[in-house]
Scaffold this motif. Structure first.
Motif, PDB file in Angstrom:
ATOM      1  N   PHE A  95       0.760  -1.157   0.035  1.00  0.00           N
ATOM      2  CA  PHE A  95      -0.235  -0.075   0.042  1.00  0.00           C
ATOM      3  C   PHE A  95       1.013   1.243  -0.052  1.00  0.00           C
ATOM      4  CE2 PHE A  95      -2.754   3.373   1.910  1.00  0.00           C
ATOM      5  CZ  PHE A  95      -3.769   3.148   1.410  1.00  0.00           C
ATOM      6  N   VAL A  96       0.535   2.299  -0.779  1.00  0.00           N
ATOM      7  CA  VAL A  96       1.727   3.374  -0.959  1.00  0.00           C
ATOM      8  C   VAL A  96       0.736   4.575  -0.121  1.00  0.00           C
ATOM      9  CG1 VAL A  96       2.245   5.339  -2.342  1.00  0.00           C
ATOM     10  CG2 VAL A  96       2.229   3.028  -3.261  1.00  0.00           C
ATOM     11  N   HIS A  97       1.668   4.705   0.953  1.00  0.00           N
ATOM     12  CA  HIS A  97       1.302   5.867   1.872  1.00  0.00           C
ATOM     13  C   HIS A  97       1.975   7.177   1.378  1.00  0.00           C
ATOM     14  CE1 HIS A  97       0.746   8.192   5.718  1.00  0.00           C
ATOM     15  NE2 HIS A  97       2.148   8.264   5.664  1.00  0.00           N
ATOM     16  N   ARG A  98       1.289   8.429   1.298  1.00  0.00           N
ATOM     17  CA  ARG A  98       1.642   9.578   1.183  1.00  0.00           C
ATOM     18  C   ARG A  98       1.689  10.489   2.192  1.00  0.00           C
ATOM     19  NH1 ARG A  98       2.082   9.373  -4.510  1.00  0.00           N
ATOM     20  NH2 ARG A  98       0.855   7.822  -5.735  1.00  0.00           N
ATOM     21  N   GLY A  99       2.569  10.946   2.631  1.00  0.00           N
ATOM     22  CA  GLY A  99       2.894  12.122   3.720  1.00  0.00           C
ATOM     23  C   GLY A  99       3.802  11.562   4.754  1.00  0.00           C
ATOM     24  N   SER A 100       3.883  12.321   5.748  1.00  0.00           N
ATOM     25  CA  SER A 100       4.763  12.044   6.838  1.00  0.00           C
ATOM     26  C   SER A 100       4.556  10.611   7.575  1.00  0.00           C
ATOM     27  CB  SER A 100       4.635  13.139   8.268  1.00  0.00           C
ATOM     28  OG  SER A 100       5.481  12.689   8.985  1.00  0.00           O
ATOM     29  N   MET A 101       5.700  10.006   7.837  1.00  0.00           N
ATOM     30  CA  MET A 101       5.361   8.638   8.610  1.00  0.00           C
ATOM     31  C   MET A 101       4.907   8.768   9.948  1.00  0.00           C
ATOM     32  SD  MET A 101       6.149   6.586   6.371  1.00  0.00           S
ATOM     33  CE  MET A 101       6.427   5.007   7.203  1.00  0.00           C
ATOM     34  N   ASP A 102       4.976  10.141  10.508  1.00  0.00           N
ATOM     35  CA  ASP A 102       4.124  10.214  11.969  1.00  0.00           C
ATOM     36  C   ASP A 102       2.685  10.059  11.802  1.00  0.00           C
ATOM     37  OD1 ASP A 102       6.657  10.954  13.115  1.00  0.00           O
ATOM     38  OD2 ASP A 102       6.395  13.035  12.855  1.00  0.00           O
TER      39      ASP A 102
END
Length: 274
Positions: A218-225
């Protein structure tokens, strides 16, 4: 269904905490094997866990949390309570920025329940890859534990690679392991893809990561926080499609500009059919 360890990992809490919640009746497992006494949880129970953690972060006692949840507080009311606590924390102490980030992450997870695009999950083989890496230990596998560890690891790894004249041959890859000491700590591996042969005199490890024969990605877009909604969307998809997780997801950092909110990261969670 998830084992207590897998459910704790996807909820980013400790196994000890889940056992305590079970003991006081705050979050019971969906099933307990009578022969082994093993606890099993359903993906749908992540919603209640998210609310428990969010309300705890608001300062409520566990007894108060149980009373609030039993009265079916609406997401809108819970959102308002979280926002109020955010404002109080921001005004009271700038040094508590990490805790604020975690409250926001839980809030986003609650708001996104059932709305994450599961069609974006792809099952595929992840080929073997060679990485240069440094490791560290995080007190928890949440952003508040991993964030302060993995950032400095990557900074130091990049410095050491440059000093050794080694250029990365691909993106960064992070992966995690449960600490062998039996505590609720996590071994953090910060790696960079390389194309060199091992040699002596290096102050970083060279590791050949094995292929993952089947991974839900799954592609997460944004800060890892703010990765929690993506992590739990992936967990729900795995549970709903007849698979079970077999370990921590690798994180493949596809794009890492200066602004963390613009990062693009592929989560690669190893799976097997149930």
């Amino acid at each position: 269904m998830f084992t207590i360890g897998d459910f704790a990992r996807h909820g980013r809490v400790s196994v000890r905490m889940l056992r305590h919640y079970d003991a006081i009746g705050l979050l019971r497992p969906a099933h307990v094997d009578l022969a082994s006494n093993y606890r099993f949880y359903e993906a749908g129970q992540l919603a209640r866990l998210n609310r428990i953690i969010a309300l705890k972060d608001l300062g409520f006692t566990l007894q108060q949390v149980q009373s609030i949840l039993d009265e079916q507080v609406s997401p809108g009311e819970l959102r308002g309570m979280l926002r109020l606590r955010q404002a109080e924390l921001a005004a009271a102490m700038a040094a508590d920025a990490m805790r604020l980030a975690q409250v926001e992450a839980r809030l986003q997870t609650i708001e996104s329940e059932g709305r994450m695009p599961s069609d974006d999950v792809v099952v595929k083989r992840i080929p073997a890859v060679r990485v240069a890496e440094l490791t560290g230990t995080a007190t928890t596998d949440g952003a508040e534990g991993i964030g302060p560890v993995i950032g400095p690891l990557y900074e130091e790894l990049c410095r050491r690679l440059a000093a050794a004249g080694v250029a990365p041959a691909g993106p960064g890859i992070a992966y995690y392991e449960v600490s062998p000491d039996g505590k609720d700590t996590v071994i953090v591996h910060a790696g960079m893809t390389i194309a060199m042969e091992p040699r002596g005199g290096l102050d970083f490890a060279i590791v050949d990561l094995p292929e993952i024969k089947s991974a839900a990605t799954f592609v997460h877009r944004g800060s890892m926080d703010k990765v929690m909604p993506s992590v739990q969307a992936l967990a729900r998809w795995i549970d709903a499609n007849g698979y079970r997780s077999t370990g921590y997801a690798r994180e493949l950092y596809l794009e890492c500009p200066d602004d963390p909110d613009q990062w693009v990261t592929e989560l690669q969670e190893p799976i097997t059919p149930v």
